[in-house]
Design an enzyme around this catalytic site. Structure first.
Site, PDB file in Angstrom:
ATOM      1  N   ARG A 100       0.847  -1.200   0.000  1.00 19.47           N
ATOM      2  CA  ARG A 100       0.000   0.000   0.000  1.00 19.47           C
ATOM      3  C   ARG A 100       0.886   1.255   0.000  1.00 19.47           C
ATOM      4  O   ARG A 100       1.960   1.272   0.604  1.00 19.47           O
ATOM      5  CB  ARG A 100      -0.840  -0.030   1.274  1.00 19.47           C
ATOM      6  CG  ARG A 100      -1.827   1.129   1.451  1.00 19.47           C
ATOM      7  CD  ARG A 100      -2.950   1.046   0.506  1.00 19.47           C
ATOM      8  NE  ARG A 100      -4.114   1.829   0.939  1.00 19.47           N
ATOM      9  CZ  ARG A 100      -5.107   2.142   0.110  1.00 19.47           C
ATOM     10  NH1 ARG A 100      -5.081   1.768  -1.161  1.00 19.47           N
ATOM     11  NH2 ARG A 100      -6.140   2.819   0.542  1.00 19.47           N
ATOM     12  N   THR A 385     -10.042   0.450  -9.423  1.00 20.76           N
ATOM     13  CA  THR A 385      -8.972  -0.399  -8.911  1.00 20.76           C
ATOM     14  C   THR A 385      -9.006  -1.607  -9.824  1.00 20.76           C
ATOM     15  O   THR A 385      -9.828  -1.683 -10.717  1.00 20.76           O
ATOM     16  CB  THR A 385      -9.307  -0.698  -7.434  1.00 20.76           C
ATOM     17  OG1 THR A 385      -9.254   0.525  -6.706  1.00 20.76           O
ATOM     18  CG2 THR A 385      -8.431  -1.721  -6.785  1.00 20.76           C
ATOM     19  N   THR A 403      -4.117  -0.658  -7.250  1.00 19.18           N
ATOM     20  CA  THR A 403      -4.877   0.546  -7.587  1.00 19.18           C
ATOM     21  C   THR A 403      -4.030   1.805  -7.691  1.00 19.18           C
ATOM     22  O   THR A 403      -2.934   1.884  -7.117  1.00 19.18           O
ATOM     23  CB  THR A 403      -5.960   0.783  -6.490  1.00 19.18           C
ATOM     24  OG1 THR A 403      -6.822   1.835  -6.886  1.00 19.18           O
ATOM     25  CG2 THR A 403      -5.348   1.130  -5.153  1.00 19.18           C
ATOM     26  N   ASN A 405      -6.124   4.392  -7.128  1.00 24.10           N
ATOM     27  CA  ASN A 405      -7.296   4.982  -6.483  1.00 24.10           C
ATOM     28  C   ASN A 405      -8.311   5.419  -7.536  1.00 24.10           C
ATOM     29  O   ASN A 405      -9.067   4.606  -8.029  1.00 24.10           O
ATOM     30  CB  ASN A 405      -6.944   6.122  -5.528  1.00 24.10           C
ATOM     31  CG  ASN A 405      -8.110   6.427  -4.602  1.00 24.10           C
ATOM     32  OD1 ASN A 405      -8.959   5.575  -4.403  1.00 24.10           O
ATOM     33  ND2 ASN A 405      -8.173   7.626  -4.046  1.00 24.10           N
ATOM     34  N   ASP A 427      -7.735   8.340   0.302  1.00 24.73           N
ATOM     35  CA  ASP A 427      -8.267   7.247   1.118  1.00 24.73           C
ATOM     36  C   ASP A 427      -8.049   7.499   2.611  1.00 24.73           C
ATOM     37  O   ASP A 427      -8.562   6.760   3.453  1.00 24.73           O
ATOM     38  CB  ASP A 427      -7.652   5.901   0.705  1.00 24.73           C
ATOM     39  CG  ASP A 427      -8.468   5.239  -0.407  1.00 24.73           C
ATOM     40  OD1 ASP A 427      -9.569   5.734  -0.709  1.00 24.73           O
ATOM     41  OD2 ASP A 427      -7.997   4.242  -0.981  1.00 24.73           O
ATOM     42  N   GLY A 477     -13.777  -1.504  -6.930  1.00 24.39           N
ATOM     43  CA  GLY A 477     -15.112  -1.006  -6.571  1.00 24.39           C
ATOM     44  C   GLY A 477     -15.141  -0.126  -5.340  1.00 24.39           C
ATOM     45  O   GLY A 477     -16.222   0.087  -4.774  1.00 24.39           O
ATOM     46  N   GLY A 478     -13.988   0.372  -4.890  1.00 34.96           N
ATOM     47  CA  GLY A 478     -13.990   1.284  -3.745  1.00 34.96           C
ATOM     48  C   GLY A 478     -14.689   0.650  -2.562  1.00 34.96           C
ATOM     49  O   GLY A 478     -14.442  -0.510  -2.212  1.00 34.96           O
TER      50      GLY A 478
HETATM   51  N1  GLY Z   1      -8.445   3.106  -3.330  1.00 32.70           N
HETATM   52  C1  GLY Z   1      -9.437   2.187  -3.020  1.00 32.70           C
HETATM   53  C2  GLY Z   1      -9.113   1.332  -1.852  1.00 32.70           C
HETATM   54  O1  GLY Z   1      -7.954   1.167  -1.525  1.00 32.70           O
HETATM   55  O2  GLY Z   1      -9.986   0.806  -1.233  1.00 32.70           O
END
Ligand code: GLY
Length: 574
Positions: A100, A385, A403, A405, A427, A477-478
């Site tokens: 991340r 993503t 992703t 984002n 985020d 899908g966020g």
């Molecule tokens: N950017 C979307 C997530 O990490 O959930």
């Protein structure tokens, strides 16, 4: 039923698709046992399959796919984004890799607020300041170091070839690029030429990316240092200076992905292996499954009034916990034991009633004995993503969700490097209580701090049954990622359908705030909807939720793919 369905589909596939052996067309089930990849783009799936066929394992294929997607699926595939990998070896060992993005050292809690403390529109979503320190290249390097079999350079090379030789746009991609034109000009003025051309992009248009090929060549030859040090790092920092971005050379050099212990829970006899924080995905998924486990969803029926009701009520309670308690575990102590305790989850559903909806205003995060971080409000998360699932010949499995984002991330290209930067800073809870792009709110646990990872919803997941691999899945899908993965698992385990049927089914989503049940058009029967509205549920139809790429292992050991028709997703096996 699923096994018979898969078996029959397998037999049909042998007959129907003998002439295209080795490649499963989009959304077509296949009788493959030696390996399978399911990705968001046919070119990336081809790359992954070729790696498996030449003796690479699932992690080798994953590395090659991640780099290929950065070329052929630039709205979410990336080298300057981040993600999570869940791995299960054929012997059953599991691991989770967190690559991340992180907040740069110069980031601060109120960096997206004006002097009156109000959120400055779009500052965390587009442009240079929205960029977190990228994790993808380090993540791939770490994954390969631990599990890779083929040499690194052979895994990066296919992406270099795609960038140099060009790839054909799908119709969907051509339309997307045409829509992005204004933003590409706005956020890259005056130098940018990437993805800009005279006239409109069309299906079949060839995109050559020579600068990206040069960047990938440095990564091929120098490994992680090809990105985090030297020429490419210099280009990133130079780009930052153009738009008041704050990612520094030191941030890049210091970035390291982290091996974490996967979260493992049980649902009706299946082991669910998923991503721990800083993704909220695994915690929320395990909470959801445990909360609905006492209900016989099969008997209640598929997308019926009662099954939707119990799933939605679990969802609103889980997302209230998400907002209050989840963030980067290296900065905030998260009481996973309490959040996942069966007694706690049972107590969360104690006020659920079949007679009426529980208004979200009446739902707060659950009471934990030690940790209280709230208050929080839900915010909106970007949905662009991508996820890919892989099983190799030995039975090793990889689920990666990765992703930038937003679609095309920050929309900022690193000039000279030919790649897009992420806008993952959004985020974070940029102002505790104020919704993000996905309408998700967050609290103190997810406030911005230098070096901290922003909370994610990505939920790469592997399911095991009786000690054997059962399913590999995930989706973009966020905020809808978690509920989409939840529904796919329920579709397969409770409703006993094959992988593609589970993926095709209509989806429903509630995230506590707003107090709305979103549903895909044609996802729910209108009579069911009316009945639930009478009980106090507020529905809103919306476009597609998620693009699931998944693999089910049937009891005859065939690999049964689900490639989402909501995108250009494609499954290939051998
Ligand atoms: N950017 C979307 C997530 O990490 O959930």
């Amino acid at each position: 039923m699923k096994c018979w369905t898969s078996f029959i589909l397998s037999i049909l596939s042998i007959t129907l698709f003998a002439c295209v052996q080795g490649q499963v067309g989009q959304n077509v089930s296949g009788a493959y046992k030696n390996g399978m990849v399911v990705t968001a783009h046919p070119e990336a799936s081809k790359v992954g399959l070729a790696i498996l066929k030449k003796g690479g394992n699932a992690v080798d294929a994953a590395v090659a796919i991640q780099f290929a997607l950065a070329v052929v699926y630039p709205n979410a595939g990336n080298i300057a984004g981040g993600g999570f990998m869940v791995y299960r070896s054929a012997k059953g060992e599991t691991s989770a890799l967190d690559f991340r993005e992180k907040a740069p050292a110069k980031a601060s809690r109120n960096m997206y607020l004006d002097s009156a403390g109000n959120v400055i529109t779009d500052l965390s979503i587009s442009g240079h300041l929205s960029t977190g320190v990228p994790g993808s290249v380090d993540g791939m390097f770490e994954a390969h170091k631990k599990y890779g079999k083929l040499p690194w350079n052979e895994l990066v090379q296919p992406a270099i070839d795609l960038a140099n030789n060009g790839f054909e746009l799908t119709e969907r991609q051509a339309n997307e690029l045409n829509r992005e034109r204004t933003d590409f000009i706005k956020y890259n003025a005056p130098t940018n030429t990437y993805f800009l051309k005279k006239g409109a992009w069309e299906k079949g248009g060839i995109v050559v990316q020579s600068d990206l090929a040069k960047t990938l060549t440095l990564i091929r030859d120098k490994g992680r240092d090809g990105f985090y040090d030297g020429e490419v790092a210099d280009l990133i920092v130079k780009e930052m200076q153009v738009g008041k971005g704050i990612v520094s050379k030191k941030d890049l050099k210091d970035y390291h992905s982290i091996w974490r212990k996967p979260l493992i829970g049980n649902y009706k006899g299946y082991e669910i292996i998923s991503m721990p924080p800083p993704s909220s995905g695994g915690v929320a998924l395990l909470q959801l499954l445990k909360m609905v486990e006492p209900y016989d969803l099969r008997k209640l029926g598929w997308n019926t009034e009662k099954s939707i009701q119990v799933m939605v009520e679990a969802e609103r309670r889980v997302y209230a916990d998400r907002a209050a308690y989840l963030g980067d575990p290296d900065f905030y102590k998260i009481s996973l034991l309490e959040l996942l305790a069966p007694a706690y989850l049972k107590s969360r559903m104690a006020d659920f009633s079949w007679d009426e909806a529980t208004p979200s205003s009446a739902v707060k995060e659950g009471k934990l004995s030690k940790y209280q971080f709230g208050p929080a409000i839900m915010k909106k998360e970007s949905e662009q993503t991508t996820h890919f699932s892989i099983v190799d010949r030995e039975g090793n499995a990889v689920a990666i969700t990765t992703t930038l984002n937003n679609s095309y991330g920050s929309k900022v290209f690193v000039q000279g490097g030919g790649f897009l930067l992420n806008d993952e800073m959004d985020d974070f809870s940029i102002k505790p209580g104020v919704p993000n792009m996905y309408g998700l709110v967050g609290g103190e646990a997810n406030a911005i701090q230098p070096g901290k990872r922003m909370l994610s919803s990505m939920t790469p997941t592997i399911v095991e049954k009786d000690g054997d691999l059962f399913m590999v899945l995930g989706t973009p899908g966020g905020s809808t990622i978690i509920t989409t993965v939840f529904q796919i698992i329920v579709n397969v385990i409770d409703h006993d359908v094959d992988m593609q049927t589970a993926v095709d089914a209509g989806r429903v989503h509630n995230q506590w705030l707003p107090d709305t049940v979103f549903y895909e058009k044609k996802g729910i029967d209108s009579l069911v909807l009316r009945s639930l509205e009478r009980k106090g549920y507020h529905f809103k139809s919306r476009n597609a939720m998620g693009r699931v790429d998944a693999i089910l292992k049937t009891k005859w050991d065939y690999l049964d793919p689900g490639a989402d028709k909501r995108g250009d997703d494609s499954a290939m096996g051998w």
